[in-house]
Scaffold this motif. Structure first.
Motif, PDB file in Angstrom:
ATOM      1  N   UNK A  98      38.499  46.792  33.152  1.00  0.00           N
ATOM      2  CA  UNK A  98      39.851  46.748  33.146  1.00  0.00           C
ATOM      3  C   UNK A  98      40.591  45.664  33.687  1.00  0.00           C
ATOM      4  N   UNK A  99      41.090  46.380  35.025  1.00  0.00           N
ATOM      5  CA  UNK A  99      42.094  46.076  35.828  1.00  0.00           C
ATOM      6  C   UNK A  99      41.598  43.725  36.084  1.00  0.00           C
ATOM      7  N   UNK A 100      40.231  43.532  36.512  1.00  0.00           N
ATOM      8  CA  UNK A 100      40.028  43.171  36.883  1.00  0.00           C
ATOM      9  C   UNK A 100      40.569  41.139  35.052  1.00  0.00           C
ATOM     10  N   UNK A 101      40.286  42.271  34.166  1.00  0.00           N
ATOM     11  CA  UNK A 101      40.626  41.099  33.043  1.00  0.00           C
ATOM     12  C   UNK A 101      41.869  40.981  32.874  1.00  0.00           C
ATOM     13  N   UNK A 102      42.979  42.090  33.322  1.00  0.00           N
ATOM     14  CA  UNK A 102      43.845  42.055  33.325  1.00  0.00           C
ATOM     15  C   UNK A 102      44.489  41.560  34.132  1.00  0.00           C
ATOM     16  N   UNK A 103      44.130  40.979  34.988  1.00  0.00           N
ATOM     17  CA  UNK A 103      44.745  40.552  36.514  1.00  0.00           C
ATOM     18  C   UNK A 103      44.217  38.437  36.022  1.00  0.00           C
ATOM     19  N   UNK A 104      42.914  38.473  35.253  1.00  0.00           N
ATOM     20  CA  UNK A 104      42.670  37.248  34.465  1.00  0.00           C
ATOM     21  C   UNK A 104      43.873  36.960  33.770  1.00  0.00           C
ATOM     22  N   UNK A 105      43.877  37.692  32.751  1.00  0.00           N
ATOM     23  CA  UNK A 105      45.252  36.986  32.345  1.00  0.00           C
ATOM     24  C   UNK A 105      46.302  36.232  32.645  1.00  0.00           C
ATOM     25  N   UNK A 106      46.993  37.912  33.713  1.00  0.00           N
ATOM     26  CA  UNK A 106      48.261  37.197  34.213  1.00  0.00           C
ATOM     27  C   UNK A 106      48.137  36.555  35.201  1.00  0.00           C
ATOM     28  N   UNK A 107      46.938  35.309  35.951  1.00  0.00           N
ATOM     29  CA  UNK A 107      46.933  34.794  37.037  1.00  0.00           C
ATOM     30  C   UNK A 107      46.852  35.586  38.148  1.00  0.00           C
ATOM     31  N   UNK A 108      46.541  37.164  38.563  1.00  0.00           N
ATOM     32  CA  UNK A 108      47.310  37.291  39.648  1.00  0.00           C
ATOM     33  C   UNK A 108      46.277  37.218  40.456  1.00  0.00           C
ATOM     34  N   UNK A 109      46.934  37.033  41.948  1.00  0.00           N
ATOM     35  CA  UNK A 109      45.964  36.132  43.063  1.00  0.00           C
ATOM     36  C   UNK A 109      44.418  36.884  43.604  1.00  0.00           C
ATOM     37  N   UNK A 110      43.800  35.713  44.219  1.00  0.00           N
ATOM     38  CA  UNK A 110      42.351  36.294  44.191  1.00  0.00           C
ATOM     39  C   UNK A 110      42.264  37.011  45.450  1.00  0.00           C
ATOM     40  N   UNK A 111      43.121  37.464  46.357  1.00  0.00           N
ATOM     41  CA  UNK A 111      43.747  38.713  47.167  1.00  0.00           C
ATOM     42  C   UNK A 111      43.879  39.182  46.993  1.00  0.00           C
ATOM     43  N   UNK A 112      44.088  39.550  45.608  1.00  0.00           N
ATOM     44  CA  UNK A 112      44.358  41.290  45.856  1.00  0.00           C
ATOM     45  C   UNK A 112      43.316  41.489  44.655  1.00  0.00           C
ATOM     46  N   UNK A 113      42.405  40.711  43.978  1.00  0.00           N
ATOM     47  CA  UNK A 113      41.598  41.071  43.139  1.00  0.00           C
ATOM     48  C   UNK A 113      40.046  41.126  43.550  1.00  0.00           C
ATOM     49  N   UNK A 114      39.676  39.938  45.072  1.00  0.00           N
ATOM     50  CA  UNK A 114      39.109  40.411  46.270  1.00  0.00           C
ATOM     51  C   UNK A 114      39.504  42.096  46.855  1.00  0.00           C
ATOM     52  N   UNK A 115      40.481  41.881  46.989  1.00  0.00           N
ATOM     53  CA  UNK A 115      40.905  43.585  47.692  1.00  0.00           C
ATOM     54  C   UNK A 115      39.418  44.791  46.348  1.00  0.00           C
ATOM     55  N   UNK A 116      40.072  44.766  45.333  1.00  0.00           N
ATOM     56  CA  UNK A 116      39.954  46.249  44.429  1.00  0.00           C
ATOM     57  C   UNK A 116      38.023  45.775  44.670  1.00  0.00           C
ATOM     58  N   UNK A 117      37.613  44.343  44.886  1.00  0.00           N
ATOM     59  CA  UNK A 117      36.426  44.370  44.644  1.00  0.00           C
ATOM     60  C   UNK A 117      36.007  45.070  46.108  1.00  0.00           C
TER      61      UNK A 117
END
Length: 384
Positions: free
Chosen positions: A324-343
């Motif tokens: 759910x967060x990844x889907x939201x982050x893509x829409x909000x253009x959240x930095x890849x550095x944040x997404x990679x940390x959750x992954x």
């Protein structure tokens, strides 16, 4: 030493003082070099133990005592070893002497919090409960790691005056007298070129006669890694002593100071992993952090708090929340550095099945809940 890049840079650039004054390779590897209370700086920094490790790393070899970094890298995460290469690799190649230029000094276990994932060795506030459980280190709440501040400065002063970074962590640096004494010494010596980096619960900005903002204004860059594991009531449950409202007020108090970089640095454990997306969204929405203001600390021990111990059904609830967060982050253009940390958190959790230790997590949680008059059940993190 050749010009090739060693396995890890720490033995050449880093001086870490931890429990009981033991100087070790870093804060996560139990590789002792000496005792700063009984040995001189030169004895330790040019001693046999550190020299042997340098030789091993110079050959590109690992050391089995570096298991924390190794396990994290194997699970697809970024280790402290890798971070140090990225951050200080050029400075290592260009260094003009053999002195360390990054420091991690834990003067004592002085702390005003009793975090669930902590212990008496890193928090004086833990002492009453640790003693009640038969887990205290000695008979005193305050454990002094460095016995003589002036002697320590006399021994390590030359390196400190030329430091590129000084890192302060727990105990809690903002309630540690010697932390302020060191800053005062640096200011008086007009050597404030280094960056200051903190892992702090950020609960206070004033301690006795000291106002930390009066010191921070002298340094070019101050990085605050706020050790908050969740917002609101869950955050207050995980870190006993944490007050969400006070945390917000302290953040507001430094907002105008542009040389201070503020990020949240949650410890990723069984208690915090599922809530991490909501913590990030809340802090971003309330302008506590900038979009890239996340720095995770993956908990390895105690093992019963390691996310790998979660039963498969609970791991899958985390997977759902993270998607759910990844889907939201893509829409909000959240930095890849944040997404990679959750992954990274997700991959680490799924990399191994240690659920045989889950019963120990339940046992420890019940024990602490009974002692503190609290209940984990209200947060729907785990079932009985």
């Amino acid at each position: 030493m050749t010009n090739s890049t060693p396995y890890c840079l720490m033995p050449w650039i880093h001086y870490h003082v931890g429990n009981a004054g033991k100087v070790k390779a870093c804060c996560v590897a139990n590789i002792p070099f000496g005792d700063c209370n009984n040995q001189s700086f030169d004895e330790i920094w040019n001693g046999e133990a550190i020299s042997q490790l340098r030789e091993k790393f110079a050959r590109g070899e690992q050391d089995p005592r570096c298991r924390v970094c190794q396990h994290l890298e194997e699970a697809g995460g970024k280790s402290i070893r890798q971070e140090v290469h990225e951050k200080f690799g050029p400075a290592f190649q260009e260094r003009e002497n053999n002195l360390p230029f990054t420091f991690d000094i834990r003067f004592s276990n002085a702390c005003n919090f009793r975090c669930r994932t902590c212990w008496h060795g890193a928090s004086s506030a833990w002492f009453p409960e640790a003693r009640q459980m038969g887990r205290s280190l000695g008979d005193e709440a305050l454990l002094q790691n460095i016995h003589n501040f002036d002697a320590f400065i006399e021994q390590s002063g030359e390196a400190l005056l030329n430091a590129k970074e000084i890192y302060f962590a727990g105990g809690e640096p903002l309630v540690t007298k010697e932390h302020y004494q060191l800053l005062d010494w640096l200011v008086k010596n007009k050597t404030t070129q280094m960056n200051l980096r903190y892992n702090t619960n950020f609960s206070v900005l004033k301690f006795g006669e000291y106002d930390v903002l009066d010191y921070w204004k002298h340094f070019p860059e101050v990085e605050i890694l706020a050790s908050i594991d969740a917002h609101g009531k869950l955050g207050e449950y995980i870190r006993k002593g944490f007050n969400w409202k006070q945390f917000q007020e302290n953040r507001e108090a430094i907002r105008s100071l542009k040389h201070i970089r503020f990020a949240i640095a949650p410890t990723i454990s069984v208690l915090s992993i599922k809530n991490l997306p909501e913590l990030y969204r809340t802090c971003l929405m309330e302008q506590i952090i900038e979009p890239d203001g996340l720095y995770i600390n993956m908990l390895d021990r105690p093992l019963y708090y390691n996310t790998k111990v979660m039963p498969e059904d609970l791991k899958q609830t985390v997977v759902v929340e993270y998607q759910k967060f990844y889907d939201w982050a893509e829409k909000k253009q959240i930095p890849e550095s944040v997404i990679s940390q959750l992954k990274e958190c997700e991959a680490y959790m799924l990399s191994e099945d240690l659920s045989k230790h889950w019963t120990q997590f339940i046992k420890e949680t019940k024990l602490m809940d009974e002692m503190r008059g609290e209940s984990l059940l209200q947060f729907q993190i785990a079932k009985e």
